[in-house]
Every structure is written in C-alpha cells, then in structure tokens.
Design an enzyme around this catalytic site. Structure first.
Site, PDB file in Angstrom:
ATOM      1  CG  HIS A  81       2.624  -2.075  -5.873  1.00 22.33           C
ATOM      2  ND1 HIS A  81       2.266  -3.325  -6.315  1.00 22.33           N
ATOM      3  CD2 HIS A  81       3.936  -1.942  -6.211  1.00 22.33           C
ATOM      4  CE1 HIS A  81       3.290  -3.917  -6.905  1.00 22.33           C
ATOM      5  NE2 HIS A  81       4.325  -3.089  -6.848  1.00 22.33           N
ATOM      6  NE  ARG A  86       4.639  -8.000  -8.287  1.00 23.10           N
ATOM      7  CZ  ARG A  86       5.363  -6.963  -8.651  1.00 23.10           C
ATOM      8  NH1 ARG A  86       5.931  -6.204  -7.708  1.00 23.10           N
ATOM      9  NH2 ARG A  86       5.524  -6.651  -9.923  1.00 23.10           N
ATOM     10  CD  GLU A  94      -0.433  -4.646  -4.701  1.00 23.86           C
ATOM     11  OE1 GLU A  94      -0.438  -4.164  -5.878  1.00 23.86           O
ATOM     12  OE2 GLU A  94       0.603  -4.844  -4.064  1.00 23.86           O
TER      13      GLU A  94
END
Length: 397
Positions: A361, A313, A342
């Site tokens: 991601h 993360r 993000e």
C-alpha cells in the site's frame, strides 16, 4: 513600519520593504509569506499583484491565522498516534506540525487523560492510527475535527464520529499523481516480468539468461479503467503516452472533451470493459456498493492474457475468487498495492503465487505527496478550530 488591513476577508499588506521580497511571488502561485514584523503562519492559496502608489500585495486565502506573540501553551493541541519513522508520523514532519500545534502522543494522552482531555481540539489520523472508537471520542469533549492522512476514509466509523458533533476531513487531489504513477508501475512490472527478471539476474545459480522468457507489451494494448475520477483520469493521461486504447467505466460519464484529450471510450456496462481489456485497473472508492465489485463472475469475463491491477482498496476484489482464477490460469496475473486485510496473513495463497505482484500500500508513499498531504491536514484543522469552512470536509451522506 508595516500597516495591516483586513477587508472583505482579504489580507492587505502595505509595506514597500515587504513587497520587495514578495511581489515576484504574487503571480498565481502559492507562496508562504513570512515577515519578521508580523509572524504569519498560514496556508496560502492564491495571490495576485497590484501596482498602486502604495505597491500593495493582496493575498486571497481559504483562511488566515495570525500567530502574533502566541506561546506554545496557547496553541491548539493535536492528538497523533506517535512520531516514528515506520509506525507513525515520520520525524521529519514533526517540525512542520509544531509550527501550528502542540503535539500530544496517544500514549501520553492515555497516561494523562484528565489533564489533556479538554485541551485537544484536533486529531490527526495517520496510516489508520490511532483507532477512533466511542471511548476515545467520549474522552475528547473539545474535539472539533478528525483529519485523515489520505483520501480513503473507509476505515473510519463516520456515523459515530458525526454523532459527537465532530467534523471529518481528508486530503484529496494531492495524492493523484503519486497513485497514478503506482498504477503504471504495477502494470509495467507485471507486463514485463520485472520482479522475476531481477531474481534471475541476481540469483547465484544463474549461469545463462533464458532466451524465450517473454512478457507482454503495454504499448498499443487495451487498458480498462474502472473508476474514472481524478486518479483514474491521471492514469489515462499516462497511458496515452504508451498509445494504449483506453476504456473506462464510471458512475458518471466524462465530457466529450475530457474523453478526447486522453482518447478514452466509455463503457456503460462493466462487462464490456472486462471482456475487451488487456489490463484492468481498479481506481474506485470502497463503499458498500463497490465491496467485492470484482468477483468470480467478473474475473471469468476477463481475457486469458489479462492482468488485474488494484490501486484502490483490497475490499474491491473478492480475494478468494482471485486466488482461484490465478491458480487455474483464467487470467495472466494480478498486481496489487492493496489487500484485505493489510498485511495479509503470512500463509495467504496470494503471497505464494508466481503470477502475483504485491506491494505494501505505497501508492502515496512519496515525500512530495506526504508533505502536501500534511499541509492540507493543517489547513483543514485550522479552519475547523477557527470556525471557518473546512476545505476538504467529508460531509455526512
């Protein structure tokens, strides 16, 4: 003719015709058994085959759910953000969900809240959508479970959800291989200048290739893994194939046998790992304890030729400190599949540093992993609706 027997939580099929088609599958794998005589829609886990006079097949499972003569109107309703290839649940997964649930899109729910509120018992969270806040929870009085697509639940307000008597589940285990592969891909791409090489090879201005433009070798280098859980261990298994020296730091030390199998050495102190590693890979959950685990002090402990890789993360790393050390050449580079937030603001320095690789991601972004995650989501949801133990329940601390 088929006879169905349920005994001690086990489902027994007694049918010679059915066994001809299923017996070969009943050998420790996970078959999905469907019969025209009895429409069983369930997630099966383990099977074993017994030869008796009746040639019976015994199926053990976490839970079973018969859909005999069940109409669409009688099925459980699930709330999803939307069915959309890039902004929701991809269209190709819609039919799988429809086998078990009536799908309610979030926009549809907002337009018909009074008519739908008491029907929805399940909420599927996909790519952190829909946002689950107090207003939404108050509008879903029959909600039994929130099922998260993926392992990380740091984006969920768990105490709030629990306060409404709603359970939470995630999808562990099935994402391990895909995420570990992503860590290896980032490490190799950074080490061997893959992205920069692609730019040179395809640029219209390239007249010749540079002869002294070197990367670093992964083989026999030292990899430090921070977080040696399921995914971290999968990374170690892959790194062993590159003859890497593997160091790891974890809350709990692995067994001697587990360490031996991958050639890993435990570092009780994270500082020791940072000082000795050529590549440092972050594979930890985001918690209050791990927030900004890697700050300026930790980054300055790393080797000048070291690379930081983050597949966990974005909040694990102090990004301002990371920008500073990258700009000053304190470490060689960073390869990040995750950031905070993000996506990053388009003017963020990390987007413009030459020694940074950023991906959006995509650690679990394979069709195989997502299909497995969806099946786990369905299994967890059906268990909650049926009042059975939820296999992957995220329990309150």
């Amino acid at each position: 003719m088929m006879k169905l027997v349920i005994r001690n939580g086990q489902l027994l099929y007694v049918s010679t015709k059915l066994l001809k088609t299923t017996s070969q599958n009943c050998r420790g794998i996970s078959p999905s058994i469907t019969s025209s005589d009895l429409r069983m829609k369930s997630i099966w886990t383990h099977s074993r085959f017994k030869e008796t006079n009746w040639s019976r097949c015994t199926v053990r499972h976490h839970q079973y759910r018969t859909e005999v003569n069940k109409t669409m109107s009688e099925r459980v309703h699930v709330l999803v953000s939307k069915i959309h290839e890039t902004e929701g649940i991809p269209k190709r997964y819609e039919e799988i969900i429809k086998k078990y649930f009536n799908i309610i899109h979030y926009e549809e729910f907002l337009k018909n809240t009074k008519q739908l509120a008491n029907k929805i018992q399940v909420l599927f969270g996909w790519q952190s959508s829909p946002t689950i806040d107090e207003n939404l929870l108050k509008s879903l009085p029959q909600l039994k479970i929130v099922v998260n697509h993926g392992v990380g639940v740091d984006h969920l307000n768990l105490p709030l959800i629990y306060s409404f008597g709603v359970k939470v589940a995630n999808t562990p285990h099935v994402v391990d291989n895909a995420t570990a592969e992503m860590g290896m891909a980032l490490m190799l791409a950074s080490a061997r200048n893959i992205l920069e090489g692609q730019e040179i090879a395809t640029s219209p201005d390239t007249k010749s290739y540079p002869l002294n433009w070197y990367g670093v070798e992964v083989t026999e280098a030292t990899l430090g893994i921070i977080g040696m859980g399921r995914i971290g261990y999968k990374v170690a298994q892959r790194a062993k194939g590159f003859d890497m020296k593997i160091l790891y730091h974890n809350r709990n030390r692995r067994t001697e046998e587990e360490e031996r199998l991958v050639g890993a050495c435990y570092c009780a102190k994270i500082d020791d790992l940072l000082q000795e590693s050529d590549f440092v890979m972050l594979v930890v959950n985001l918690t209050p304890q791990t927030y900004k685990l890697i700050g300026e002090r930790e980054l300055n402990l790393m080797k000048p030729n070291a690379t930081l890789i983050n597949i966990s993360r974005g909040g694990i790393v102090d990004q301002d400190a990371l920008v500073k050390v990258l700009q000053n050449g304190v470490i060689r580079g960073a390869a990040l599949d995750v950031t905070d937030p993000e996506p990053l603001p388009r003017d963020h320095p990390l987007l413009h540093l030459p020694n940074v690789i950023l991906t959006p991601h995509i650690g679990t972004a394979t069709d195989k992993a997502n299909t497995k995650m969806l099946k786990k989501m369905i299994e967890n949801a059906l268990a909650a609706v049926d009042g059975l133990p939820v296999p992957d329940e995220v329990l309150p601390p």
